[in-house]
Design an enzyme around this catalytic site. Structure first.
Site, short mmCIF file in Angstrom:
data_model
loop_
_atom_site.label_atom_id
_atom_site.label_comp_id
_atom_site.label_asym_id
_atom_site.label_seq_id
_atom_site.Cartn_x
_atom_site.Cartn_y
_atom_site.Cartn_z
N HIS A 12 0.80 -1.24 0.00
CA HIS A 12 0.00 0.00 0.00
C HIS A 12 0.83 1.28 0.00
O HIS A 12 0.32 2.36 -0.25
CB HIS A 12 -0.94 0.02 1.21
CG HIS A 12 -0.21 0.27 2.49
ND1 HIS A 12 0.45 -0.73 3.15
CD2 HIS A 12 0.02 1.40 3.19
CE1 HIS A 12 1.04 -0.22 4.22
NE2 HIS A 12 0.79 1.07 4.26
N SER A 108 3.06 -7.50 -15.09
CA SER A 108 3.83 -6.45 -15.75
C SER A 108 3.85 -6.72 -17.24
O SER A 108 3.79 -7.88 -17.67
CB SER A 108 5.25 -6.47 -15.21
OG SER A 108 6.12 -5.78 -16.08
N SER A 109 4.00 -5.66 -18.04
CA SER A 109 4.06 -5.88 -19.49
C SER A 109 5.38 -6.54 -19.89
O SER A 109 5.50 -7.03 -21.01
CB SER A 109 3.87 -4.56 -20.25
OG SER A 109 4.85 -3.63 -19.88
N CYS A 110 6.36 -6.61 -18.97
CA CYS A 110 7.63 -7.25 -19.35
C CYS A 110 7.54 -8.77 -19.33
O CYS A 110 8.51 -9.44 -19.67
CB CYS A 110 8.79 -6.74 -18.51
SG CYS A 110 8.73 -7.32 -16.84
N TYR A 137 12.97 -10.66 -13.13
CA TYR A 137 11.71 -10.07 -12.66
C TYR A 137 10.53 -10.65 -13.44
O TYR A 137 9.51 -11.02 -12.87
CB TYR A 137 11.78 -8.55 -12.86
CG TYR A 137 10.52 -7.80 -12.53
CD1 TYR A 137 10.14 -7.59 -11.22
CD2 TYR A 137 9.72 -7.29 -13.55
CE1 TYR A 137 8.98 -6.89 -10.92
CE2 TYR A 137 8.56 -6.59 -13.26
CZ TYR A 137 8.20 -6.39 -11.94
OH TYR A 137 7.05 -5.70 -11.66
N LYS A 141 7.18 -12.79 -12.18
CA LYS A 141 5.79 -12.38 -12.46
C LYS A 141 5.04 -13.46 -13.24
O LYS A 141 3.85 -13.69 -13.00
CB LYS A 141 5.78 -11.05 -13.23
CG LYS A 141 6.18 -9.85 -12.38
CD LYS A 141 5.10 -9.54 -11.36
CE LYS A 141 5.41 -8.30 -10.55
NZ LYS A 141 4.41 -8.07 -9.48
N THR A 165 0.90 -1.60 -18.16
CA THR A 165 2.01 -1.07 -18.95
C THR A 165 2.93 -0.28 -18.03
O THR A 165 2.76 -0.31 -16.80
CB THR A 165 1.43 -0.21 -20.10
OG1 THR A 165 2.46 0.11 -21.00
CG2 THR A 165 0.78 1.07 -19.58
N HIS A 180 12.55 3.97 -12.69
CA HIS A 180 12.17 3.82 -14.10
C HIS A 180 12.44 5.13 -14.83
O HIS A 180 12.66 6.17 -14.21
CB HIS A 180 10.69 3.43 -14.21
CG HIS A 180 10.44 2.01 -13.83
ND1 HIS A 180 9.94 1.66 -12.60
CD2 HIS A 180 10.65 0.86 -14.50
CE1 HIS A 180 9.84 0.34 -12.55
NE2 HIS A 180 10.27 -0.17 -13.69
N ARG A 188 16.49 13.92 -12.64
CA ARG A 188 17.79 14.39 -13.13
C ARG A 188 17.67 15.76 -13.80
O ARG A 188 18.53 16.62 -13.63
CB ARG A 188 18.42 13.35 -14.07
CG ARG A 188 18.82 12.07 -13.32
CD ARG A 188 20.13 11.46 -13.84
NE ARG A 188 20.05 11.06 -15.22
CZ ARG A 188 19.58 9.87 -15.63
NH1 ARG A 188 19.15 9.01 -14.75
NH2 ARG A 188 19.55 9.59 -16.90
N ASP A 284 19.21 -0.30 -24.32
CA ASP A 284 17.89 0.20 -24.71
C ASP A 284 16.77 -0.64 -24.09
O ASP A 284 15.63 -0.18 -23.98
CB ASP A 284 17.73 0.12 -26.23
CG ASP A 284 18.23 1.38 -26.92
OD1 ASP A 284 18.44 2.40 -26.24
OD2 ASP A 284 18.39 1.33 -28.15
P1 GDP Z 1 11.86 -0.82 -19.15
O1 GDP Z 1 10.58 -0.34 -19.75
O2 GDP Z 1 11.69 -2.09 -18.38
O3 GDP Z 1 12.97 -0.90 -20.16
O4 GDP Z 1 12.26 0.21 -18.02
P2 GDP Z 1 12.92 1.64 -17.83
O5 GDP Z 1 11.84 2.59 -17.47
O6 GDP Z 1 14.02 1.48 -16.83
O7 GDP Z 1 13.60 2.07 -19.22
C1 GDP Z 1 12.87 2.45 -20.34
C2 GDP Z 1 13.79 2.98 -21.43
O8 GDP Z 1 14.28 4.27 -21.06
C3 GDP Z 1 15.04 2.14 -21.76
O9 GDP Z 1 15.22 2.17 -23.15
C4 GDP Z 1 16.15 2.92 -21.08
O10 GDP Z 1 17.42 2.72 -21.69
C5 GDP Z 1 15.68 4.35 -21.30
N1 GDP Z 1 16.26 5.34 -20.37
C6 GDP Z 1 16.84 6.50 -20.74
N2 GDP Z 1 17.28 7.17 -19.66
C7 GDP Z 1 16.95 6.45 -18.58
C8 GDP Z 1 17.11 6.64 -17.18
O11 GDP Z 1 17.66 7.61 -16.71
N3 GDP Z 1 16.60 5.67 -16.35
C9 GDP Z 1 15.99 4.57 -16.84
N4 GDP Z 1 15.50 3.67 -15.97
N5 GDP Z 1 15.82 4.35 -18.17
C10 GDP Z 1 16.29 5.28 -19.03
#
Ligand code: GDP
Length: 330
Positions: A12, A108-110, A137, A141, A165, A180, A188, A284
């Site tokens: 929660h 999860s969508s992964c 992960y 799931k 998603t 994420h 950042r 990526d």
């Molecule tokens: P994913 O959907 O499981 O791949 O999870 P993420 O949210 O970690 O990453 C999504 C995409 O964003 C990937 O292609 C990463 O390489 C890109 N990406 C670019 N900059 C960042 C960053 O600062 N953090 C993360 N987590 N992903 C990034």
């Protein structure tokens, strides 16, 4: 689900669980069972069973999970698989032992194959190899989904599985490295703006596409699915079909966006005027992860929070809470 039912929201305090709690409260469900991590360790099966025996929840929203972005998944795969498997078995065993009426498991969508046909239909499950950057992960799931289906088949339980998603919103993990992409980049850009930095580094090529759903929309969808999925509609036919409980349901937004476009929206929302540098030595991940949500849409549900609006809301929340929010210093 009736107003007086006892509803356990596992997880929660997290992004998803906190949104489910807000949604349930808004609908007038106020018998919510919420236990902080220091009180009940969800990986500890006997502690979880005792909680269920003492409190006897009727319904369970299963939003507890060890989650993280692409970097965290690659650094800690053992933690991701074992913590998720332990929590899943503890909760599902306890739900079964205490005759929980219905449980909704968040996947999860992964879980879908890395190179699934887009948009990804539920039928794609277990038809191909997974994305390596989050395989541990995803396997946990997948085990959760099959555990729910197997209990339904063998014991006649009502445990449904929902595949969201990529999610974002209030109470996300804004850690610069472990989060994420959306919250990590928001943080950042914000930090760079405050510090007056000349550039911000963004990972990968910018070409991958992701679909982002605001967590309040997700919460609305899962509370809706708990109430209708596998239940008879007004005409008496079961929503989702005769085997609905064993059919997973995608919850997506409908459109996706490239990471390059997302970075531009985040930069604009935060108001950061420096440059973006792409670090192509970073992975990526999967090229595209866009869900086909027509099963869910057929039940009458649609999302209501647009991506720009959702990002603006999330940044407003971040500005207000970033002293107390989950901001790792990595
Ligand atoms: P994913 O959907 O499981 O791949 O999870 P993420 O949210 O970690 O990453 C999504 C995409 O964003 C990937 O292609 C990463 O390489 C890109 N990406 C670019 N900059 C960042 C960053 O600062 N953090 C993360 N987590 N992903 C990034």
């Amino acid at each position: 689900m009736n107003r007086g039912d006892n509803i356990f929201v596992a997880g929660h305090a997290g992004l998803v669980g906190s949104a489910i709690v807000r949604r349930l409260r808004a609908l007038g469900f106020d018998r919510l069972l919420l236990r902080p991590r220091h009180d009940v360790d969800l990986m500890n099966a006997s502690a979880v069973l005792k909680l269920f025996e003492d409190e006897r929840p009727d319904y369970v929203f299963f939003a507890a999970a060890r989650v993280g972005g692409i970097m965290a998944n690659q650094m800690y795969p053992a933690d991701f698989i074992r913590e998720n498997l332990l929590v899943q078995l503890s909760i599902i065993d306890a739900a079964f032992a205490t005759h929980v009426k219905k449980l909704l498991f968040l996947g999860s969508s992964c879980v879908y194959p890395r190179l699934s046909e887009q948009p990804i239909r539920e039928e794609a499950l277990m038809t191909g190899a997974l994305e390596p950057t989050n395989e541990a992960y995803a396997v946990a799931k997948l085990a959760g989904i099959v555990t729910c289906q197997s209990f339904n088949r063998q014991h006649g339980t009502r445990y449904i599985s929902v595949m969201p998603t990529n999610l974002y919103g209030e109470h996300d993990n804004f850690d610069r490295a472990a989060g994420h992409v959306l919250p990590a980049l928001m943080r950042r850009f914000h930090d760079a703006k405050v510090a007056g930095d000349q550039h911000v580094v963004v990972w990968g090529s910018g070409a991958p596409r992701r679909e982002f759903l605001h967590v309040d929309d997700l919460a609305d969808a899962v509370v809706h699915l708990m109430q209708v999925w596998g239940e008879p509609d007004a005409a008496g036919s079961v929503v989702g079909g005769p085997d609905a409980l064993n059919e997973i349901v995608n919850v997506g937004y409908g459109d996706d966006i490239s990471i390059r476009e997302l970075a531009a929206v985040l930069q604009e929302t935060v108001g950061y005027e420096g440059a973006v540098r792409w670090d192509t030595s970073q992975p990526d991940g999967t090229p595209r992860k866009w869900l086909d949500s027509s099963r869910l849409r057929a039940t009458g549900w649609t999302p209501s929070i647009g991506l720009r609006e959702g990002i603006a809301r999330t940044y407003a929340w971040f500005l207000e809470h970033h002293h107390s929010a989950r901001l790792g210093d990595s």
